[in-house]
Write an enzyme that holds these catalytic residues in place. Sequence first.
Site, PDB file in Angstrom:
ATOM      1  N   HIS A 122       0.852  -1.195   0.000  1.00 38.71           N
ATOM      2  CA  HIS A 122       0.000   0.000   0.000  1.00 38.71           C
ATOM      3  C   HIS A 122       0.885   1.242   0.000  1.00 38.71           C
ATOM      4  CE1 HIS A 122      -2.969  -3.013   1.478  1.00 38.71           C
ATOM      5  NE2 HIS A 122      -3.695  -2.375   0.574  1.00 38.71           N
ATOM      6  N   ASP A 152       0.003   6.865  -3.521  1.00 41.60           N
ATOM      7  CA  ASP A 152      -1.251   6.478  -4.184  1.00 41.60           C
ATOM      8  C   ASP A 152      -1.710   7.520  -5.207  1.00 41.60           C
ATOM      9  OD1 ASP A 152      -1.601   4.112  -2.889  1.00 41.60           O
ATOM     10  OD2 ASP A 152      -3.327   4.714  -1.690  1.00 41.60           O
TER      11      ASP A 152
HETATM   12  C1  LIG Z   1     -18.522   1.797   1.457  1.00 45.91           C
HETATM   13  C2  LIG Z   1     -17.545   2.903   1.164  1.00 45.91           C
HETATM   14  C3  LIG Z   1     -16.353   2.769   2.043  1.00 45.91           C
HETATM   15  C4  LIG Z   1     -15.234   3.585   1.506  1.00 45.91           C
HETATM   16  C5  LIG Z   1     -13.956   3.124   2.109  1.00 45.91           C
HETATM   17  C6  LIG Z   1     -12.867   3.277   1.130  1.00 45.91           C
HETATM   18  C7  LIG Z   1     -11.651   2.678   1.691  1.00 45.91           C
HETATM   19  C8  LIG Z   1     -10.602   2.794   0.706  1.00 45.91           C
HETATM   20  C9  LIG Z   1      -9.291   2.533   1.368  1.00 45.91           C
HETATM   21  C10 LIG Z   1      -8.236   2.838   0.389  1.00 45.91           C
HETATM   22  C11 LIG Z   1      -6.907   2.434   0.950  1.00 45.91           C
HETATM   23  C12 LIG Z   1      -5.862   2.735  -0.059  1.00 45.91           C
HETATM   24  C13 LIG Z   1      -4.562   2.125   0.347  1.00 45.91           C
HETATM   25  C14 LIG Z   1      -3.810   2.960   1.372  1.00 45.91           C
HETATM   26  C15 LIG Z   1      -3.678   1.949  -0.887  1.00 45.91           C
HETATM   27  O1  LIG Z   1      -2.526   2.137  -0.835  1.00 45.91           O
HETATM   28  S1  LIG Z   1      -4.411   1.417  -2.349  1.00 45.91           S
HETATM   29  C16 LIG Z   1      -3.066   0.887  -3.390  1.00 45.91           C
HETATM   30  C17 LIG Z   1      -2.955  -0.588  -3.343  1.00 45.91           C
HETATM   31  N1  LIG Z   1      -1.968  -1.083  -4.221  1.00 45.91           N
HETATM   32  C18 LIG Z   1      -2.162  -1.150  -5.562  1.00 45.91           C
HETATM   33  O2  LIG Z   1      -3.156  -0.746  -6.113  1.00 45.91           O
HETATM   34  C19 LIG Z   1      -1.009  -1.720  -6.328  1.00 45.91           C
HETATM   35  C20 LIG Z   1      -1.440  -2.687  -7.425  1.00 45.91           C
HETATM   36  N2  LIG Z   1      -2.330  -3.665  -6.920  1.00 45.91           N
HETATM   37  C21 LIG Z   1      -1.952  -4.681  -6.109  1.00 45.91           C
HETATM   38  O3  LIG Z   1      -0.792  -4.816  -5.733  1.00 45.91           O
HETATM   39  C22 LIG Z   1      -3.034  -5.651  -5.663  1.00 45.91           C
HETATM   40  O4  LIG Z   1      -4.166  -5.472  -6.476  1.00 45.91           O
HETATM   41  C23 LIG Z   1      -3.436  -5.457  -4.188  1.00 45.91           C
HETATM   42  C24 LIG Z   1      -3.879  -4.028  -3.915  1.00 45.91           C
HETATM   43  C25 LIG Z   1      -2.280  -5.790  -3.279  1.00 45.91           C
HETATM   44  C26 LIG Z   1      -4.623  -6.347  -3.866  1.00 45.91           C
HETATM   45  O5  LIG Z   1      -4.231  -7.676  -4.081  1.00 45.91           O
HETATM   46  P1  LIG Z   1      -5.322  -8.813  -4.330  1.00 45.91           P
HETATM   47  O6  LIG Z   1      -6.558  -8.497  -3.552  1.00 45.91           O
HETATM   48  O7  LIG Z   1      -4.665 -10.107  -4.033  1.00 45.91           O
HETATM   49  O8  LIG Z   1      -5.735  -8.607  -5.852  1.00 45.91           O
HETATM   50  P2  LIG Z   1      -4.901  -8.892  -7.189  1.00 45.91           P
HETATM   51  O9  LIG Z   1      -3.738  -9.786  -6.945  1.00 45.91           O
HETATM   52  O10 LIG Z   1      -4.617  -7.605  -7.849  1.00 45.91           O
HETATM   53  O11 LIG Z   1      -5.950  -9.709  -8.040  1.00 45.91           O
HETATM   54  C27 LIG Z   1      -7.244  -9.254  -8.271  1.00 45.91           C
HETATM   55  C28 LIG Z   1      -8.114 -10.456  -8.401  1.00 45.91           C
HETATM   56  O12 LIG Z   1      -9.451  -9.986  -8.573  1.00 45.91           O
HETATM   57  C29 LIG Z   1      -9.972 -10.573  -9.753  1.00 45.91           C
HETATM   58  N3  LIG Z   1     -10.941  -9.673 -10.340  1.00 45.91           N
HETATM   59  C30 LIG Z   1     -10.770  -8.380 -10.659  1.00 45.91           C
HETATM   60  N4  LIG Z   1     -11.912  -7.869 -11.181  1.00 45.91           N
HETATM   61  C31 LIG Z   1     -12.807  -8.875 -11.199  1.00 45.91           C
HETATM   62  C32 LIG Z   1     -14.150  -8.984 -11.641  1.00 45.91           C
HETATM   63  N5  LIG Z   1     -14.799  -7.965 -12.191  1.00 45.91           N
HETATM   64  N6  LIG Z   1     -14.772 -10.200 -11.498  1.00 45.91           N
HETATM   65  C33 LIG Z   1     -14.127 -11.264 -10.940  1.00 45.91           C
HETATM   66  N7  LIG Z   1     -12.829 -11.189 -10.512  1.00 45.91           N
HETATM   67  C34 LIG Z   1     -12.202 -10.028 -10.643  1.00 45.91           C
HETATM   68  C35 LIG Z   1      -8.780 -10.781 -10.648  1.00 45.91           C
HETATM   69  O13 LIG Z   1      -9.038 -11.686 -11.680  1.00 45.91           O
HETATM   70  C36 LIG Z   1      -7.772 -11.301  -9.618  1.00 45.91           C
HETATM   71  O14 LIG Z   1      -8.084 -12.629  -9.354  1.00 45.91           O
HETATM   72  P3  LIG Z   1      -6.911 -13.708  -9.047  1.00 45.91           P
HETATM   73  O15 LIG Z   1      -5.893 -13.582 -10.133  1.00 45.91           O
HETATM   74  O16 LIG Z   1      -6.366 -13.346  -7.698  1.00 45.91           O
HETATM   75  O17 LIG Z   1      -7.637 -15.021  -9.072  1.00 45.91           O
END
Ligand SMILES: CCCCCCCCCCCC[C@H](C)C(=O)SCCNC(=O)CCNC(=O)[C@H](O)C(C)(C)COP(=O)(O)OP(=O)(O)OC[C@H]1O[C@@H](n2cnc3c(N)ncnc32)[C@H](O)[C@@H]1OP(=O)(O)O
Length: 382
Positions: A122, A152
């Site tokens: 993150h 981010d």
């Molecule tokens: C109700 C309102 C509340 C509002 C609250 C809001 C709260 C928000 C909080 C925000 C916090 C933000 C924090 C501080 C951040 O830093 S966000 C930045 C995170 N890092 C990144 O974005 C870098 C790039 N991404 C990644 O490294 C990774 O996606 C991750 C963030 C570590 C998450 O990892 P993980 O959950 O394991 O996902 P991934 O490996 O990317 O794989 C995604 C899986 O999901 C699947 N997927 C996607 N879309 C669909 C769909 N439409 N239908 C079905 N499946 C879907 C993909 O195919 C993939 O599946 P699989 O390959 O794992 O089997």
Amino acid sequence: MALAGVRVIELAGLAPAPFCGMILADFGAKVIRVDRTKVAVSVDTQARGKQSVSLNLKSPEGVAVLKTLCIQSDVVLEPFRKGVMEKLGLGPEELLRENPRLIYARLTGYGQSGSYARAAGHDINYLAMSGLLSMLGRSSEKLYAPLNLLADFAGGGLTCALGIVLALLERSRSGQGQIIDASMVEGAAYLGSFVWKSRSTGLWNRPRGQNLLDSGAPFYDTYRTADGKYMAVGAIEPQFYDQLIHGLGLKAADLPNQMSISDWPELKRTFTQVFAKKTQAEWSDIFDGTDACVTPVLPLDEAGLHPHNLQRRSFLSNAQGEVSPKPAPVLSRTPAQPSMSRDPFIGEHTHSVLEEYGFEPAKIEQLVSAGVVECNKAKARL
Ligand SMILES: CCCCCCCCCCCC[C@H](C)C(=O)SCCNC(=O)CCNC(=O)[C@H](O)C(C)(C)COP(=O)(O)OP(=O)(O)OC[C@H]1O[C@@H](n2cnc3c(N)ncnc32)[C@H](O)[C@@H]1OP(=O)(O)O
């Protein structure tokens, strides 16, 4: 608007990619967010102006639908861990083969190569890896990540949007798309170029929190006021510093030299005591209209109400009364026209988007019945 006519497919993500998509939408792109099925509420709080299609990518038919959307679009924005899109058969090679004009933006923490490429992380991790986090924090206190703004949003979402706009510009000459490898570590580090490239000036020679711009200098810091609010002081240049001293009611002759670093702690104590004697409003009255570089520290709720920001209409209020910053920067002929409507429900536009991308109504019905896509029109009417 500057990006009118640009079609973007944004795979739903956490924070940086949604922000990138919102920037593109604010400046006129048509941004279609691809959400999962069987999810009631989106965590995308950066959905202004987007449409939502709800699609199950765990089904081969869902993947085929996404492929159809991508190859008819200008930009694909994907926020997944390295390898996820390839596993779906939707990697850049496949999609660019079908649509050589496609701009394929990959927004990740660590980039598409290197030993951390597949690691979860993150903002705080990316900022740490960029080198910048080591500089952030007051003297004698532990390091502090300022919200998740730097990696981010600045190093990630904004930098990726820049990459997309650059690729669109280049495509207008070459006719070719390309792949954008946007790493938040590198984006944050790039944002910090000033820090790296000003090290030889001695600007950062002292320990953390004891330098000119990292809360070491008394004339570049925040001060608590009598009513528990804060003023921000950024009086660096001598002529502005003089106005600060004057506004505080102090006499330069009674104080050490502005740049006498060994006297900074004492000078800071003096400023602290003086600022504590008046309220924020009183200090604002004193410093408004001067070049002392002293401003009130405004909470979110008050930023939009400050006369200067009101005059520029720097904040907007949408149909729900939700206040947020207007898109920046302002373009003279083709400014952003952010949507004033509410954010989309998940799957609200599935039907209309699929129709627009050439799916027959009967095919859409079949996809709905098979659970490949979801249409949430009924909810949209509530
Ligand atoms: C109700 C309102 C509340 C509002 C609250 C809001 C709260 C928000 C909080 C925000 C916090 C933000 C924090 C501080 C951040 O830093 S966000 C930045 C995170 N890092 C990144 O974005 C870098 C790039 N991404 C990644 O490294 C990774 O996606 C991750 C963030 C570590 C998450 O990892 P993980 O959950 O394991 O996902 P991934 O490996 O990317 O794989 C995604 C899986 O999901 C699947 N997927 C996607 N879309 C669909 C769909 N439409 N239908 C079905 N499946 C879907 C993909 O195919 C993939 O599946 P699989 O390959 O794992 O089997």
